[in-house]
Design a protein around this motif. Structure first.
Motif, PDB file in Angstrom:
ATOM      1  N   TYR A 194       0.869  -1.193   0.072  1.00 44.90           N
ATOM      2  CA  TYR A 194      -0.089   0.120   0.121  1.00 44.90           C
ATOM      3  C   TYR A 194       0.667   1.419  -0.083  1.00 44.90           C
ATOM      4  CZ  TYR A 194      -3.559   3.489   1.094  1.00 44.90           C
ATOM      5  OH  TYR A 194      -4.270   4.656   0.914  1.00 44.90           O
ATOM      6  N   SER A 195       1.896   1.313   0.865  1.00 45.26           N
ATOM      7  CA  SER A 195       2.676   2.660   1.149  1.00 45.26           C
ATOM      8  C   SER A 195       4.025   2.448   0.161  1.00 45.26           C
ATOM      9  CB  SER A 195       2.906   2.657   2.444  1.00 45.26           C
ATOM     10  OG  SER A 195       3.880   1.651   2.848  1.00 45.26           O
ATOM     11  N   ARG A 196       3.890   1.502  -0.534  1.00 40.98           N
ATOM     12  CA  ARG A 196       5.309   1.134  -1.436  1.00 40.98           C
ATOM     13  C   ARG A 196       4.662   1.350  -2.925  1.00 40.98           C
ATOM     14  NH1 ARG A 196       5.860  -1.423   3.324  1.00 40.98           N
ATOM     15  NH2 ARG A 196       7.873  -1.353   4.316  1.00 40.98           N
ATOM     16  N   ARG A 197       3.747   1.972  -3.273  1.00 42.52           N
ATOM     17  CA  ARG A 197       3.160   1.991  -4.482  1.00 42.52           C
ATOM     18  C   ARG A 197       3.983   3.174  -5.165  1.00 42.52           C
ATOM     19  NH1 ARG A 197      -2.626   3.151  -4.288  1.00 42.52           N
ATOM     20  NH2 ARG A 197      -1.869   3.830  -2.057  1.00 42.52           N
ATOM     21  N   PRO A 198       4.297   3.194  -6.741  1.00 40.80           N
ATOM     22  CA  PRO A 198       3.856   2.088  -7.640  1.00 40.80           C
ATOM     23  C   PRO A 198       4.543   0.909  -7.240  1.00 40.80           C
ATOM     24  CG  PRO A 198       4.956   3.721  -8.740  1.00 40.80           C
ATOM     25  CD  PRO A 198       4.850   4.135  -7.420  1.00 40.80           C
ATOM     26  N   VAL A 199       3.718  -0.482  -7.952  1.00 39.22           N
ATOM     27  CA  VAL A 199       4.455  -1.612  -7.800  1.00 39.22           C
ATOM     28  C   VAL A 199       4.623  -2.193  -9.398  1.00 39.22           C
ATOM     29  CG1 VAL A 199       3.734  -2.444  -5.716  1.00 39.22           C
ATOM     30  CG2 VAL A 199       2.450  -2.692  -7.515  1.00 39.22           C
ATOM     31  N   LEU A 200       5.674  -3.060  -9.608  1.00 42.85           N
ATOM     32  CA  LEU A 200       5.638  -3.382 -11.104  1.00 42.85           C
ATOM     33  C   LEU A 200       6.009  -4.816 -11.062  1.00 42.85           C
ATOM     34  CD1 LEU A 200       6.405  -2.688 -13.988  1.00 42.85           C
ATOM     35  CD2 LEU A 200       8.613  -2.577 -13.092  1.00 42.85           C
ATOM     36  N   LEU A 201       5.008  -5.640 -11.779  1.00 37.67           N
ATOM     37  CA  LEU A 201       5.069  -7.032 -11.690  1.00 37.67           C
ATOM     38  C   LEU A 201       6.398  -7.344 -12.536  1.00 37.67           C
ATOM     39  CD1 LEU A 201       3.790  -9.753 -11.538  1.00 37.67           C
ATOM     40  CD2 LEU A 201       2.920  -9.661 -13.836  1.00 37.67           C
ATOM     41  N   MET A 202       7.195  -8.380 -11.733  1.00 41.26           N
ATOM     42  CA  MET A 202       8.625  -8.699 -12.038  1.00 41.26           C
ATOM     43  C   MET A 202       8.585 -10.229 -12.671  1.00 41.26           C
ATOM     44  SD  MET A 202      10.123  -5.998 -11.857  1.00 41.26           S
ATOM     45  CE  MET A 202      11.969  -6.255 -12.279  1.00 41.26           C
ATOM     46  N   PHE A 203       7.823 -11.137 -12.035  1.00 42.48           N
ATOM     47  CA  PHE A 203       7.608 -12.486 -12.215  1.00 42.48           C
ATOM     48  C   PHE A 203       6.493 -13.048 -11.680  1.00 42.48           C
ATOM     49  CE2 PHE A 203       8.154 -16.638 -10.281  1.00 42.48           C
ATOM     50  CZ  PHE A 203       8.811 -17.205 -11.274  1.00 42.48           C
ATOM     51  N   TYR A 204       6.031 -13.921 -12.456  1.00 38.75           N
ATOM     52  CA  TYR A 204       4.929 -14.890 -11.937  1.00 38.75           C
ATOM     53  C   TYR A 204       5.013 -16.211 -12.992  1.00 38.75           C
ATOM     54  CZ  TYR A 204       2.362 -14.549 -16.561  1.00 38.75           C
ATOM     55  OH  TYR A 204       1.950 -14.717 -17.785  1.00 38.75           O
ATOM     56  N   THR A 205       4.430 -17.306 -12.077  1.00 39.48           N
ATOM     57  CA  THR A 205       4.265 -18.608 -12.599  1.00 39.48           C
ATOM     58  C   THR A 205       2.889 -19.132 -12.345  1.00 39.48           C
ATOM     59  OG1 THR A 205       5.718 -20.752 -12.907  1.00 39.48           O
ATOM     60  CG2 THR A 205       5.758 -19.675 -10.478  1.00 39.48           C
ATOM     61  N   GLU A 206       2.487 -20.188 -13.150  1.00 35.23           N
ATOM     62  CA  GLU A 206       1.140 -20.712 -12.777  1.00 35.23           C
ATOM     63  C   GLU A 206       1.454 -22.005 -12.323  1.00 35.23           C
ATOM     64  OE1 GLU A 206      -0.253 -20.966 -16.846  1.00 35.23           O
ATOM     65  OE2 GLU A 206      -0.558 -19.126 -17.011  1.00 35.23           O
ATOM     66  N   PHE A 207       0.383 -22.437 -11.356  1.00 41.77           N
ATOM     67  CA  PHE A 207       0.076 -23.662 -10.708  1.00 41.77           C
ATOM     68  C   PHE A 207      -1.035 -24.177 -10.923  1.00 41.77           C
ATOM     69  CE2 PHE A 207       3.741 -21.427  -8.658  1.00 41.77           C
ATOM     70  CZ  PHE A 207       4.415 -22.463  -8.341  1.00 41.77           C
ATOM     71  N   THR A 208      -1.278 -25.787 -11.060  1.00 43.16           N
ATOM     72  CA  THR A 208      -2.534 -26.421 -11.094  1.00 43.16           C
ATOM     73  C   THR A 208      -3.285 -26.681  -9.780  1.00 43.16           C
ATOM     74  OG1 THR A 208      -1.682 -28.156 -11.742  1.00 43.16           O
ATOM     75  CG2 THR A 208      -2.226 -26.873 -13.686  1.00 43.16           C
ATOM     76  N   ASP A 209      -2.282 -26.841  -8.809  1.00 44.54           N
ATOM     77  CA  ASP A 209      -2.452 -27.219  -7.463  1.00 44.54           C
ATOM     78  C   ASP A 209      -2.268 -25.813  -6.568  1.00 44.54           C
ATOM     79  OD1 ASP A 209      -2.419 -27.953  -4.723  1.00 44.54           O
ATOM     80  OD2 ASP A 209      -1.730 -30.232  -5.493  1.00 44.54           O
TER      81      ASP A 209
END
Length: 96
Positions: free
Chosen positions: A42-57
């Motif tokens: 909240y107090s550290r915005r703006p934020v930037l998506l650096m990484f993501y990965t998907e899971f089925t579980d």
């Protein structure tokens, strides 16, 4: 099959936030808009998506999120930058 996501955001103070969600786009919007006043980002915005990965579980996703949260900044950056061969050495404790 419902997907879950583990993601890493870079905050405006150059720290990283790791989270897990079943709706990545919605969760990113919540972070960017500051929907949750008590959240880390909240107090550290703006934020930037650096990484993501998907899971089925979802259980594996939650376990992975908890693991990454314990990592050093250097190890998170190696993951973000796809430098996977550096991950084992960054996990080792440094002795002075």
């Amino acid at each position: 099959m419902k997907l879950s996501y583990v993601y890493i955001l870079k905050c405006s103070d150059n720290t990283y936030y790791t989270g897990v969600t079943s709706n990545l786009n919605n969760r990113l919007l919540e972070h960017k808009l500051g929907k949750h006043y008590e959240s880390y980002t909240y107090s550290r915005r703006p934020v930037l998506l650096m990484f993501y990965t998907e899971f089925t579980d979802i259980n594996i996703a939650i376990s992975t999120e908890k693991q990454i949260k314990k990592w050093s900044k250097a190890k998170k950056e190696a993951l973000i930058n796809n430098v996977y061969d550096k991950l084992p050495n960054l996990a080792k404790k440094k002795f002075n």
